[in-house]
Structure formats: structure tokens, C-alpha cells
Scaffold this active site. Structure first.
Site, PDB file in Angstrom:
ATOM      1  N   SER A 173       0.834  -1.208   0.000  1.00  0.00           N
ATOM      2  CA  SER A 173       0.000   0.000   0.000  1.00  0.00           C
ATOM      3  C   SER A 173       0.866   1.254   0.000  1.00  0.00           C
ATOM      4  O   SER A 173       0.538   2.235  -0.679  1.00  0.00           O
ATOM      5  CB  SER A 173      -0.985  -0.010   1.175  1.00  0.00           C
ATOM      6  OG  SER A 173      -0.324  -0.090   2.408  1.00  0.00           O
ATOM      7  N   ASP A 174       1.980   1.227   0.711  1.00  0.00           N
ATOM      8  CA  ASP A 174       2.916   2.361   0.634  1.00  0.00           C
ATOM      9  C   ASP A 174       3.487   2.506  -0.775  1.00  0.00           C
ATOM     10  O   ASP A 174       3.627   3.611  -1.299  1.00  0.00           O
ATOM     11  CB  ASP A 174       4.070   2.142   1.614  1.00  0.00           C
ATOM     12  CG  ASP A 174       3.636   2.182   3.060  1.00  0.00           C
ATOM     13  OD1 ASP A 174       3.599   3.275   3.631  1.00  0.00           O
ATOM     14  OD2 ASP A 174       3.320   1.119   3.597  1.00  0.00           O
ATOM     15  N   ASP A 175       3.851   1.370  -1.368  1.00  0.00           N
ATOM     16  CA  ASP A 175       4.443   1.418  -2.708  1.00  0.00           C
ATOM     17  C   ASP A 175       3.470   2.003  -3.727  1.00  0.00           C
ATOM     18  O   ASP A 175       3.835   2.851  -4.548  1.00  0.00           O
ATOM     19  CB  ASP A 175       4.847   0.015  -3.155  1.00  0.00           C
ATOM     20  CG  ASP A 175       5.956  -0.584  -2.307  1.00  0.00           C
ATOM     21  OD1 ASP A 175       6.685   0.180  -1.654  1.00  0.00           O
ATOM     22  OD2 ASP A 175       6.094  -1.821  -2.315  1.00  0.00           O
TER      23      ASP A 175
END
Lengths: 396, 396
Positions: free
Chosen positions: A175-177
């Protein structure tokens, strides 16, 4: 590996300030840096706490060699007057600033977008947070695992009807990526639009949850029209057969996509099941889907007799698309990865020779290894250069 | 929803031709279209075969309402002289073309990058394939599932030590999506660099495998330095505890991140285990990691007594980060998704009122719903407008 930037990289000349920590904002700016942008990462005096994550060698983060590459690092206390003045000065000369503090934090310390854009109306301000800059959840702490769960992905990453084990995570900070990738796209798009006309900056609001949710394909539209709620399908696909992941003799798994009529025939021939190949029940994809468990069992009976690499070689010889589930060693040693220079050997002054994954962008005239200009540096390594040469502060 | 493009969108004026099918290239151009680009999708006379995928209503693809939105559609036979002439003319006036045919196909039919750039030296040509434009695997058929397996992700999406079930797929076309996102970033970056100086186009080479591989964090570097091979961790994190996903009374799962000292204390109080809260073995994250199975069992004993939504409410009241694994109905009904306008109601001329996920980019002055200008159109819906008004061909 080159130390100087090259005019061959597309974002050469784009100036970016990173007020980031951990993953999402730093991943965004690393993509921009790989594409040639000048990225100045602003860290607190002790360094981005991310540097303490994962494997260390000689007191240096191994992952940071990749995560911080192609960036300059300066250390500043954002709450001090000197820190605020320098950040304001860096943003005054920049195209974009990328931040992932909690919503409202920059405003509270006097470095909100309105303040920064008052000095530089063309500044693009990209904000990344767990849930976004508004809405009822904006102040909740942002955890990547929760973005993955709330965006709809974790529900699908599961074997149907299996309740002894929880659905696994994606295994990376997905999700960060995703939020970082979308932020990079939004930043460059905003700069392109600004430079084409108007000259005005923008404030961009990216978040982990909606970045994951954006990948939910047609599910929302199907839900709205028919009330359907997509359920997990494990390693199979409900609408195509046989395609699944099969156990091998060495305990590894082999992904096989044998679901076109021609590939199906070749697959059944290879595993010695010409009876199933010629079975009229299996003549169409629809028929095969209706008997998918029977086909999966026949295929698994064959894969269980062979190590995964050997089964893969045999199937590839028969032109059946397949791949074992590569671990990082498989990636590092694969001849195609080698031929594409996806595994770069670079000199890291802190760690010695290290392997870096090449940027996922190939472009004519630029080898992927040429995009790795330097490895992640120590916190504050570029203080002197940035404060004196770039900002022009007199030396004491 | 607006039918006319607005000057507020950052990529307004960017002209993109899509020679795409299925997912990766069309997803790339949809992101560009959501950001305001003019995208002309070139389909074969029968339409992109993707239109036959998944749920249909009145003979129209439901997913295509989203996947094809904000684009114009023309139908052309690329092998005919007329088709080649029109594609060449479209590319002559474009900033970029995005394609995902098998490597070598465009060259074989006389529409390779060299041909297109001879007419328009500024053209950015983005190519997306399974394995890339060179290397020993370039001619293998590209399957999303295989990109996910070979890029290293599927190995990690698994529960450790579990062998009855295969590791599940991500549940969405993650490798196509990632390659499409990287392609969009590379296209806009190449256009920004071109417009800033030189004016020369580029040929970009994106692939599914290296797009997945790019997310493998520090694993490659750790492997090179220490020989480590990262293994799957299921729903847990080896270096933090307690953080896992727990079963609830209604058969659903709840993801809980309870691994800071303060959150741990609040979590143990909530579940009635002040004994574990005060247990000196559990005073640090290191101690909790060493006893993670004991903590997970205590937490699961509590979650199993409650439906997931109720357990989530109680934990959120105690400020413990958590989320059940949202399915698409949870997303559609969530008050935060509503407040952020992530679920847009739009009129689709083919399907009636439908729900669309908003683009994952919020920007000042542009509501997410305003980025959805129109829904996916029928194949060839814009033939007349494109051939006569845009290309200026005389009407017969």
C-alpha cells in the site's frame, strides 16, 4: 554506475524536496530520482527512523542503500527556526515537495502548503497519508497493513473456504508502494501541466487506502449493478481452467497457466493424460471450469513427482506457460534477469559491493545500471553542499 | 461528471494513442486519461477482446465502464493499409503511444517505433510486455499470474509452513497494474524532459516481471551481502508483535497492529488480559516477538467471541489500529470512502447509473468525481469524430 547526473535521464533538472520518512514518500522520490530528478531528502538530526529497519551492516541499513539511492541527504530540525528557514528556501527553488507526515502536522509547525506556495506559487505539494487529508479517518495512524486491508486487497488474497490460517499479507509494503507510485505520477503530471501553461502549483492528496482501492478492477461497478461481492479465489481463476499453482516434489510451488484449448492439449500430453486431453467434457474452457478440481488433481499428481525447476523445464519445452514461485535467489540467478541487467552490481561506500534491483524503466540509450548514480548516503551527508553551494549560505 | 475536459486537469493537452488490449497498456492510458490527457484507444474491428471479460449487462462489459473511461475509441485493422495510415497519422500528432503487443509485432506489421518516430521525432513510444523487449524470455506469452510469480511476489504471499493450500494470488491483476502505473510515470516523465529541452522522443520498455521485482524492498541487497532468502511470513511480521490477522465470530478476519508499547498496553486491557499487559516478558517488542504465538492466541481467543465489525469498533474506541479485511461492499458503504467521494455515481449511457472508483489522485480545486468525464464507450464510438474532425479526412 555514474556519480554525475546525465542529460539522458528524462527528469534531469526537476528539483524535488522530500519531507518523508519510512516508505511511501521516500519511495515516490526514489522513483523520481531514478528518472533523473534532483531529490533533497530532509531528515531529522538522527536520520529517518527507517534507517533502523531491517538488516544492518557496519551500522548502516542495507535496504537504505536502495531506498535512498540517487538522493542528497540533509539533516534539519523542522521545529527550529533555522530548519524552517532552510526548508522554505529549499522549497522556494524547487518544483515539488513530497511529504508523508500525519495530516495537519506541517501546518502546525508553520510549513503548510499555503506558506510554502506563498514563497513559490509554482510549487507542487504532494501529500501522502494513510487515509487522506480529510474525511473521518484522517487522524488515524497509518499502517501499511491496514491500508491493504481497508482498500479491499487482503480480502482477496486468500484461499476460499480455508479458515485455519489467516489470509497472508502481500509480503511487501504494497500500500505504501502504490501510494508512492501514484504520487510520483501525480507530481510529474502536475509539473508538466504547470510548465505548459499557467505556472501555478498544486496540492496533491494521495493516500494508502484509495491507492489500494483503485486496483479493485470491475468489482465496485459489479457490486453496484448486481449486488455481487467478489470472494477470494486462492491460486485459481474462477473463469479459466486449468490455471492454478501446484505442489512439487521439493516442497516448492509451480504456477501453470494451461487454459487455452491448444495449451491444454499440450499440457495433458506432457503429463501423460491423453485420456483427459481427448475427453469431450474437457473440450472447452467452460467444460474444464466445471471439472477444474479433477484437472487440478491430475496435474498435481504429475508435479508432485518432480522438483519444481525440472517440471518447469519440461513444461516450457512443451510451450506451456508456467513459473515456479521465484524467491529472491531465483530472481538473482535467473538468466533473463541477468540479460536484462535487472540485478545491478554497484559500489556502496558504506557497504562495499552490493546488488541493487535496476529501476523498472528501460529507455533507449540508457542502461538500467546507468540510472543508479549513487547509493543511499548517510544522514546529513550533503549538508555542506546543499546549505552552502545550493542555498548559498555563507560558510561560518 | 462533466462531458468536456477541464483546464483544471494537469495533463490536459497531452495527446496519447493507445495500441493496447486487456489490462497493462489500457490501465496506463486510463491513468493518463483520468489526469486529463486525450487518449485515443485503437481497437480491432471486433473491439478489444478484454470487453468480453467478466460481467456483462445488455451485452456491454461492466468493468470496461471503468477501464475505458475518459478515452475515445476508434476501430482499425492494423494490418490494412488504411489502418496503418491512420495509426501513423494519429501518432504524428501525438505526444505518446502506448502499446502492449508481443515484442516485435509492431515492427512486423510496419508500425515499429523507428517508423513512427520518423514521422514524429518527439513521439514517446511506451512498450509494455511480459518480460521486456529483449532477453531470452522476450517471446514467451505474457500472463499476469506468471509475472507475479517470477517477480518474487507470490513466494511471499503465503503462510509459512502451510502446504495443504497453494499460496494465493494477489486477487487482482497486480503485475499488469504495476507495469501500467510505471509506464504512465515513464511516459509523463519523458514528455516533461522532451518539452524542457531537446524535443526528442524516447522508446520506453516496461515489463510485468521487473515491475513486480522492483517492489522486493531490501531483499536483493540482503541476499547479495548475506545470502539471505526472504521467506513468507503469512499475516504476521517477524520483527514486530503483536501484529497479525485474527478470526472473528462471524467467520471474518480482523487485522490488528498492536505492536508499540503503548498500543500493546491498551490492547491487552481491552481484551481483559492485564496479566499479559503487566508481564515483564512482554515489556519490549523483542520480548513480545519471542512470545508472539502466545500473544496471538490470547488475542484470537477474544476476537473469536465477537463479530469483526464489533471487535473493530471496540478496539478503535481504545485507539488500537485495526481493520477487518474489507470486501467491496465494506468499501462501498464505508463513511470515510463516502466522505472522500471515492465511490462515484456516474451515468453510463450503456449501463445506466453505475458506481466507479474515483481516481486515486485528489488535487486542490478538482473533486475526484470531476475527473470522471465519461464512461467506457463502445468500440469505434469515436470513429467519425477522430477520423474526420481530428485527422481531417474528408467525409465520403
Amino acid at each position: 554506475m555514474r556519480r554525475e547526473s546525465r542529460s539522458l535521464l528524462p527528469l534531469e533538472g526537476l528539483k524535488v524536496v522530500e519531507l518523508g520518512h519510512y516508505i511511501a514518500a521516500p519511495f515516490c522520490t526514489r522513483l523520481l530520482a531514478d528518472l533523473g530528478a534532483e531529490v533533497i531528502k530532509v531528515e531529522p538530526p538522527g536520520g529517518d527512523p527507517f534507517r533502523g529497519w531491517g538488516a544492518q551492516k557496519d551500522g548502516h541499513s542495507v535496504w537504505f542503500s536502495v531506498h535512498g539511492r540517487n538522493k542528497l541527504s540533509v539533516t534539519l530540525d523542522l521545529k527550529s527556526e533555522e530548519g524552517k528557514r532552510r526548508v522554505t528556501a529549499l522549497c522556494a527553488r524547487a518544483d515539488a515537495v513530497v511529504e508523508n507526515f500525519r495530516p495537519g502536522y506541517l501546518e502546525r509547525i508553520g510549513l503548510g502548503p499555503a506558506t510554502l506556495q506563498a514563497e513559490n506559487p509554482g510549487l507542487v505539494v504532494a501529500r501522502i497519508s494513510g487515509y487522506g487529508q480529510d474525511g473521518p479517518y484522517r487522524d488515524k495512524p497509518a499502517f501499511g497493513a491496514i491500508g491493504e486491508a481497508m482498500g479491499g486487497l487482503r480480502h482477496l488474497t486468500a484461499n476460499p473456504g480455508q479458515h485455519e490460517y489467516p489470509p497472508p499479507r502481500c509480503g511487501v509494503s504494497i500500500s505504501d508502494d502504490l501510494a508512492g507510485m501514484y504520487a510520483a505520477l501525480a507530481v510529474v503530471s502536475a509539473c508538466w501541466g504547470r510548465d505548459r501553461g499557467g505556472g501555478k502549483g498544486r496540492v496533491l492528496d494521495l493516500d494508502l487506502v484509495s491507492s489500494v482501492f483503485s486496483l479493485m478492477e470491475g468489482m465496485l461497478t459489479e457490486h453496484g449493478l448486481f449486488g455481487w461481492v467478489r470472494q477470494p479465489q486462492g491460486a485459481a481463476i474462477a473463469t479459466a481452467a486449468p490455471t492454478n499453482t501446484y505442489p512439487c516434489a521439493d516442497g516448492r510451488w509451480l504456477c501453470i497457466a494451461g487454459n487455452s484449448d491448444l495449451i491444454y492439449a499440450r499440457l495433458m500430453t506432457m503429463i501423460g493424460r491423453s485420456d483427459l486431453r481427448d475427453d469431450p467434457r474437457m473440450a472447452t474452457n467452460g467444460g474444464r471450469c466445471a471439472h477444474a478440481p479433477e484437472l487440478d488433481e491430475a496435474i498435481a499428481a504429475w508435479t508432485r513427482t518432480l522438483p519444481a525447476a525440472e517440471a518447469q523445464d519440461l513444461l516450457e519445452g512443451a510451450e506451456v506457460p508456467c513459473s515456479r514461485l521465484y524467491d529472491i535467489k531465483d530472481c538473482a540467478e535467473d538468466p533473463h534477469f541477468q540479460a536484462r541487467h535487472l540485478v545491478a552490481r554497484v559500489q556502496d561506500p558504506l557497504l562495499g559491493e552490493v546488488l541493487h534491483p535496476a529501476p523498472p524503466f528501460r529507455m533507449d540509450g540508457v542502461g538500467p545500471e546507468e540510472m543508479i548514480r549513487w547509493t543511499g548516503r548517510e544522514a546529513g551527508a550533503d549538508n555542506d553542499r546543499v546549505f552552502h553551494e545550493i542555498l548559498g549560505e555563507p560558510r561560518a
